[in-house]
Structure formats: C-alpha cells, structure tokens
Motif scaffolding. Structure first.
Motif, PDB file in Angstrom:
ATOM      1  N   GLY A 148     110.463   9.723 100.749  1.00 36.10           N
ATOM      2  CA  GLY A 148     111.828   9.793 101.280  1.00 36.10           C
ATOM      3  C   GLY A 148     112.229  11.215 101.632  1.00 36.10           C
ATOM      4  O   GLY A 148     112.795  11.469 102.702  1.00 36.10           O
ATOM      5  N   ALA A 149     111.930  12.157 100.746  1.00 36.71           N
ATOM      6  CA  ALA A 149     112.267  13.559 100.999  1.00 36.71           C
ATOM      7  C   ALA A 149     111.473  14.105 102.183  1.00 36.71           C
ATOM      8  O   ALA A 149     112.025  14.775 103.050  1.00 36.71           O
ATOM      9  CB  ALA A 149     112.011  14.401  99.755  1.00 36.71           C
ATOM     10  N   ILE A 150     110.193  13.778 102.231  1.00 42.06           N
ATOM     11  CA  ILE A 150     109.350  14.256 103.333  1.00 42.06           C
ATOM     12  C   ILE A 150     109.879  13.725 104.655  1.00 42.06           C
ATOM     13  O   ILE A 150     109.979  14.466 105.643  1.00 42.06           O
ATOM     14  CB  ILE A 150     107.879  13.862 103.101  1.00 42.06           C
ATOM     15  CG1 ILE A 150     107.326  14.617 101.883  1.00 42.06           C
ATOM     16  CG2 ILE A 150     107.038  14.137 104.342  1.00 42.06           C
ATOM     17  CD1 ILE A 150     106.017  14.075 101.352  1.00 42.06           C
ATOM     18  N   LYS A 151     110.253  12.461 104.689  1.00 41.47           N
ATOM     19  CA  LYS A 151     110.810  11.862 105.909  1.00 41.47           C
ATOM     20  C   LYS A 151     112.093  12.584 106.318  1.00 41.47           C
ATOM     21  O   LYS A 151     112.295  12.895 107.499  1.00 41.47           O
ATOM     22  CB  LYS A 151     111.082  10.374 105.677  1.00 41.47           C
ATOM     23  CG  LYS A 151     111.623   9.656 106.879  1.00 41.47           C
ATOM     24  CD  LYS A 151     111.837   8.180 106.577  1.00 41.47           C
ATOM     25  CE  LYS A 151     112.472   7.482 107.765  1.00 41.47           C
ATOM     26  NZ  LYS A 151     112.741   6.066 107.480  1.00 41.47           N
ATOM     27  N   LEU A 152     112.966  12.867 105.355  1.00 40.55           N
ATOM     28  CA  LEU A 152     114.210  13.592 105.640  1.00 40.55           C
ATOM     29  C   LEU A 152     113.911  14.973 106.204  1.00 40.55           C
ATOM     30  O   LEU A 152     114.453  15.356 107.239  1.00 40.55           O
ATOM     31  CB  LEU A 152     115.061  13.712 104.372  1.00 40.55           C
ATOM     32  CG  LEU A 152     116.272  14.652 104.473  1.00 40.55           C
ATOM     33  CD1 LEU A 152     117.259  14.155 105.517  1.00 40.55           C
ATOM     34  CD2 LEU A 152     116.937  14.810 103.116  1.00 40.55           C
ATOM     35  N   TYR A 153     113.050  15.728 105.525  1.00 37.17           N
ATOM     36  CA  TYR A 153     112.752  17.085 105.971  1.00 37.17           C
ATOM     37  C   TYR A 153     112.159  17.094 107.379  1.00 37.17           C
ATOM     38  O   TYR A 153     112.555  17.894 108.225  1.00 37.17           O
ATOM     39  CB  TYR A 153     111.798  17.782 104.997  1.00 37.17           C
ATOM     40  CG  TYR A 153     112.304  17.854 103.572  1.00 37.17           C
ATOM     41  CD1 TYR A 153     113.663  17.960 103.279  1.00 37.17           C
ATOM     42  CD2 TYR A 153     111.431  17.795 102.495  1.00 37.17           C
ATOM     43  CE1 TYR A 153     114.118  18.010 101.974  1.00 37.17           C
ATOM     44  CE2 TYR A 153     111.883  17.849 101.183  1.00 37.17           C
ATOM     45  CZ  TYR A 153     113.225  17.958 100.929  1.00 37.17           C
ATOM     46  OH  TYR A 153     113.687  18.013  99.645  1.00 37.17           O
ATOM     47  N   LYS A 154     111.246  16.176 107.649  1.00 33.13           N
ATOM     48  CA  LYS A 154     110.646  16.097 108.981  1.00 33.13           C
ATOM     49  C   LYS A 154     111.681  15.726 110.031  1.00 33.13           C
ATOM     50  O   LYS A 154     111.664  16.249 111.142  1.00 33.13           O
ATOM     51  CB  LYS A 154     109.481  15.104 108.996  1.00 33.13           C
ATOM     52  CG  LYS A 154     108.232  15.646 108.333  1.00 33.13           C
ATOM     53  CD  LYS A 154     107.082  14.655 108.459  1.00 33.13           C
ATOM     54  CE  LYS A 154     105.788  15.259 107.934  1.00 33.13           C
ATOM     55  NZ  LYS A 154     104.656  14.351 108.120  1.00 33.13           N
ATOM     56  N   SER A 155     112.609  14.845 109.695  1.00 36.44           N
ATOM     57  CA  SER A 155     113.643  14.427 110.651  1.00 36.44           C
ATOM     58  C   SER A 155     114.557  15.587 111.034  1.00 36.44           C
ATOM     59  O   SER A 155     115.151  15.589 112.112  1.00 36.44           O
ATOM     60  CB  SER A 155     114.478  13.274 110.089  1.00 36.44           C
ATOM     61  OG  SER A 155     115.409  13.717 109.120  1.00 36.44           O
ATOM     62  N   LEU A 156     114.655  16.572 110.153  1.00 36.28           N
ATOM     63  CA  LEU A 156     115.494  17.742 110.428  1.00 36.28           C
ATOM     64  C   LEU A 156     114.726  18.872 111.096  1.00 36.28           C
ATOM     65  O   LEU A 156     115.315  19.883 111.458  1.00 36.28           O
ATOM     66  CB  LEU A 156     116.133  18.244 109.122  1.00 36.28           C
ATOM     67  CG  LEU A 156     117.143  17.294 108.501  1.00 36.28           C
ATOM     68  CD1 LEU A 156     117.571  17.795 107.134  1.00 36.28           C
ATOM     69  CD2 LEU A 156     118.350  17.118 109.413  1.00 36.28           C
ATOM     70  N   GLY A 157     113.417  18.709 111.240  1.00 34.79           N
ATOM     71  CA  GLY A 157     112.625  19.725 111.927  1.00 34.79           C
ATOM     72  C   GLY A 157     111.703  20.538 111.046  1.00 34.79           C
ATOM     73  O   GLY A 157     111.047  21.466 111.521  1.00 34.79           O
ATOM     74  N   PHE A 158     111.633  20.214 109.755  1.00 39.71           N
ATOM     75  CA  PHE A 158     110.689  20.903 108.872  1.00 39.71           C
ATOM     76  C   PHE A 158     109.277  20.419 109.189  1.00 39.71           C
ATOM     77  O   PHE A 158     109.084  19.253 109.531  1.00 39.71           O
ATOM     78  CB  PHE A 158     110.999  20.612 107.400  1.00 39.71           C
ATOM     79  CG  PHE A 158     112.171  21.365 106.845  1.00 39.71           C
ATOM     80  CD1 PHE A 158     111.985  22.529 106.118  1.00 39.71           C
ATOM     81  CD2 PHE A 158     113.463  20.907 107.060  1.00 39.71           C
ATOM     82  CE1 PHE A 158     113.060  23.224 105.605  1.00 39.71           C
ATOM     83  CE2 PHE A 158     114.553  21.598 106.549  1.00 39.71           C
ATOM     84  CZ  PHE A 158     114.356  22.760 105.819  1.00 39.71           C
ATOM     85  N   GLU A 159     108.323  21.318 109.062  1.00 32.05           N
ATOM     86  CA  GLU A 159     106.917  20.973 109.277  1.00 32.05           C
ATOM     87  C   GLU A 159     106.078  21.447 108.104  1.00 32.05           C
ATOM     88  O   GLU A 159     106.380  22.476 107.489  1.00 32.05           O
ATOM     89  CB  GLU A 159     106.400  21.611 110.558  1.00 32.05           C
ATOM     90  CG  GLU A 159     107.080  21.063 111.802  1.00 32.05           C
ATOM     91  CD  GLU A 159     106.513  21.625 113.087  1.00 32.05           C
ATOM     92  OE1 GLU A 159     105.464  22.300 113.041  1.00 32.05           O
ATOM     93  OE2 GLU A 159     107.120  21.379 114.131  1.00 32.05           O
ATOM     94  N   ILE A 160     105.025  20.722 107.821  1.00 31.19           N
ATOM     95  CA  ILE A 160     104.094  21.100 106.756  1.00 31.19           C
ATOM     96  C   ILE A 160     103.237  22.255 107.254  1.00 31.19           C
ATOM     97  O   ILE A 160     102.674  22.180 108.335  1.00 31.19           O
ATOM     98  CB  ILE A 160     103.205  19.910 106.360  1.00 31.19           C
ATOM     99  CG1 ILE A 160     104.069  18.789 105.768  1.00 31.19           C
ATOM    100  CG2 ILE A 160     102.111  20.350 105.375  1.00 31.19           C
ATOM    101  CD1 ILE A 160     103.348  17.471 105.604  1.00 31.19           C
TER     102      ILE A 160
END
Length: 82
Positions: A47-59
């Motif tokens: 859930g957190a990873i999905k949120l971060y990616k939706s905001l533009g965060f990348e691994i």
C-alpha cells in the motif's frame, strides 16, 4: 530531505491523509530548494509503495538480508526528485 517515518493509523487509511502529508512535505522541500525527498518502504508494504509511486517516488536502491540463501525482509530506497 530524508523522511525517517511516516505512519497513518489503520482506521484512517484510504482517506487521503498520506497523500496530503507527503504533498506538504514535498512542497516544503521544494521551498527549501532541496534536490530530492528520500524515504524507505518495506518490501511487503504494498500500500505504501503504491502511494509513493503514485506521487512520483521511484525506487533507486534496495536493502535486504540474505539468510540461508533466501531474501528476508528489506527496504526499497525511494526518492522524489525535485
């Protein structure tokens, strides 16, 4: 800027609070002229990873422990480039 810990109580998840908090943090970092916002997300926290990616965060990296030839636990290092 490094975010050490972000948590939303389970009863409040899915109401946009995490998005709102992260947007405030990103804007504050932008105003301070930081180059990026960095945080860590546990592999199993989908859930957190999905949120971060939706905001533009990348691994950009990952850390894990190998125990008996199996990967155990770990974190994705994620960044939002300003």
């Amino acid at each position: 800027m490094y975010l050490a810990e972000i948590a939303i109580d389970k009863s409040q998840r899915g109401k946009g609070m995490g998005t709102e908090i992260l947007n405030i943090i990103i804007e504050a970092a932008r105003k301070k002229r930081f180059k990026r916002v960095v945080l860590d997300a546990e592999f199993n926290n989908k859930g957190a990873i999905k949120l971060y990616k939706s905001l533009g965060f990348e691994i950009f990296d990952k850390k894990s422990i190998k125990l008996f030839k199996k990967e155990r636990g770990g974190m994705y290092n994620m960044e939002y480039v300003l």
